[in-house]
Design a protein around this motif. Structure first.
Motif, mmCIF file in Angstrom:
data_model
loop_
_atom_site.group_PDB
_atom_site.id
_atom_site.type_symbol
_atom_site.label_atom_id
_atom_site.label_comp_id
_atom_site.label_asym_id
_atom_site.label_seq_id
_atom_site.Cartn_x
_atom_site.Cartn_y
_atom_site.Cartn_z
ATOM 1 N N ASP A 89 0.826 -1.206 0.000
ATOM 2 C CA ASP A 89 0.000 0.000 0.000
ATOM 3 C C ASP A 89 0.863 1.261 0.000
ATOM 4 O O ASP A 89 0.592 2.217 -0.740
ATOM 5 N N CYS A 92 2.465 1.711 -3.455
ATOM 6 C CA CYS A 92 1.508 2.262 -4.414
ATOM 7 C C CYS A 92 1.324 3.759 -4.195
ATOM 8 O O CYS A 92 1.332 4.542 -5.153
ATOM 9 N N GLU A 93 1.187 4.147 -2.934
ATOM 10 C CA GLU A 93 1.024 5.570 -2.612
ATOM 11 C C GLU A 93 2.234 6.376 -3.079
ATOM 12 O O GLU A 93 2.098 7.420 -3.716
ATOM 13 N N GLU A 98 -2.870 3.288 -7.968
ATOM 14 C CA GLU A 98 -4.006 2.893 -7.132
ATOM 15 C C GLU A 98 -3.811 1.448 -6.670
ATOM 16 O O GLU A 98 -3.624 0.536 -7.478
#
Length: 103
Positions: A89, A92-93, A98
């Motif tokens: 996560d 991805c950030e 997304e």
């Protein structure tokens, strides 16, 4: 003292990550390694403090990437999944991608 998971846990996690989540390995290496242009990445190990990946640059150079677990030190098998998902996560950030939902 760094917690060391037993071989069955390590081989299970590494087999799963390298067999089913090679794209996630690549995103983690791109986001947290020294070269955002790496072309491939394999998870090579982990312990209670973080995970390790071996990434390949476009020129073929091998780059080791060690990333601490976002939630801090761990010592139980279910925590490994939680921390790898958190790394995915965050990757991805950081990369502006997304993240897919987790089930």
């Amino acid at each position: 003292m760094t917690y060391i998971f037993d071989e069955s846990v390590r081989s299970g996690v590494l087999g799963h990550m390298n067999g089913d989540h090679s794209d996630d390995n690549l995103l983690i290496a791109r986001a947290f390694g020294p070269d955002p242009d790496v072309e491939s990445s394999t998870m090579t190990g982990f312990d209670g403090d973080g995970g390790e990946w071996l990434a390949r640059t476009p020129s073929g150079e091998a780059v080791e990437v060690r990333v601490p677990w976002p939630g801090g030190a761990i010592s139980e098998r279910p925590q490994v999944r939680r921390e790898i998902v958190a790394l995915y996560d965050l990757a991805c950030e950081k990369l502006g991608i997304e993240a897919r939902p987790h089930g």
